[in-house]
Scaffold this active site. Sequence first.
Site, mmCIF file in Angstrom:
data_model
loop_
_atom_site.group_PDB
_atom_site.id
_atom_site.type_symbol
_atom_site.label_atom_id
_atom_site.label_comp_id
_atom_site.label_asym_id
_atom_site.label_seq_id
_atom_site.Cartn_x
_atom_site.Cartn_y
_atom_site.Cartn_z
ATOM 1 N N ASP A 236 0.826 -1.209 0.000
ATOM 2 C CA ASP A 236 0.000 0.000 0.000
ATOM 3 C C ASP A 236 0.859 1.258 0.000
ATOM 4 O O ASP A 236 0.537 2.251 0.655
ATOM 5 C CB ASP A 236 -0.953 0.006 1.194
ATOM 6 C CG ASP A 236 -0.235 -0.002 2.544
ATOM 7 O OD1 ASP A 236 0.987 -0.263 2.572
ATOM 8 O OD2 ASP A 236 -0.901 0.270 3.568
ATOM 9 N N CYS A 237 1.959 1.225 -0.756
ATOM 10 C CA CYS A 237 2.857 2.377 -0.794
ATOM 11 C C CYS A 237 2.140 3.637 -1.269
ATOM 12 O O CYS A 237 2.474 4.746 -0.864
ATOM 13 C CB CYS A 237 4.060 2.079 -1.675
ATOM 14 S SG CYS A 237 3.647 1.482 -3.324
ATOM 15 N N TRP A 238 1.134 3.486 -2.126
ATOM 16 C CA TRP A 238 0.366 4.640 -2.613
ATOM 17 C C TRP A 238 -0.348 5.341 -1.460
ATOM 18 O O TRP A 238 -0.403 6.575 -1.412
ATOM 19 C CB TRP A 238 -0.653 4.171 -3.663
ATOM 20 C CG TRP A 238 -1.604 3.128 -3.140
ATOM 21 C CD1 TRP A 238 -1.351 1.800 -2.940
ATOM 22 C CD2 TRP A 238 -2.952 3.335 -2.730
ATOM 23 N NE1 TRP A 238 -2.458 1.165 -2.438
ATOM 24 C CE2 TRP A 238 -3.458 2.083 -2.299
ATOM 25 C CE3 TRP A 238 -3.796 4.451 -2.700
ATOM 26 C CZ2 TRP A 238 -4.765 1.924 -1.835
ATOM 27 C CZ3 TRP A 238 -5.096 4.293 -2.242
ATOM 28 C CH2 TRP A 238 -5.567 3.036 -1.813
#
Length: 262
Positions: free
Chosen positions: A72-74
């Site tokens: 979930d880097c975004w």
Amino acid sequence: MRAGRAETPARELFQDAAFPALDSSLFSSLSTPLAQFREDITWRRPQEICATPQLLPDNPWEGQVKQGLLGDCWFLCACAALQKHRHLLDQVFPPGQPSWSDQEYCGLFTCRIWQFGHWEEVTIDDRLPCLAGRLCFSRCQREDVFWLPLLEKAYAKVHGSYEHLWAGQVADALVDLTGSLAERWNLKEILGANGWQDKSRGGEHSTCRQLLRLKDQCLISCSVLNPRPGKACDHTFSSPLLQRRTSVHERAVWVCVLLCPF
């Protein structure tokens, strides 16, 4: 016979039945690499992870964002932007909530997520996914700071599970966490239109200068195409990073600007 002293009953802590500490909150389809840890993930409250948990650090650096096993880097990119602007963080994590050292603490926290044109309050308990006794998803630079994993849990609840956060667009997360508008541009297309291939025209430097003019008015993030192993694919760039040519024309793909958050 003298009666023994009565013990104070342990306080019962809140358990969120709508987003329980079960596989149903972790997984949606077992279709991501996260599925390999299904048998090993346990749920712990912060006071079971460390001796003195705190919600926010005194030193902002200690609250910096670190990615875990979840892709979930975004979302974490947007969280990193919040962490740099305390009034934005206070907007999604209302101050004054009882935490672990407070008498009123009951294992419950409330976050605010922008959904369909208004702020939606999201209540969660503070049981967090762990591997070998440590947080396995997002965490702060100091692992006894918990604003980030709690906000990540609230966002996972909105989406139905943690696994639903695997892959996404930073623009969507920025809108959800600020209530503002976001615009995305393909940086290589912009550079190409400005004569990127013709170095003498300085197209890349012109684009960088235009972006840097916005840095004090808007939040700017950049998504890269080929991140190094173990690194997040989205980063909130500050002006020194934007001034590096390699960051801009060799690896950068999308630039996202959050319009008028201040």
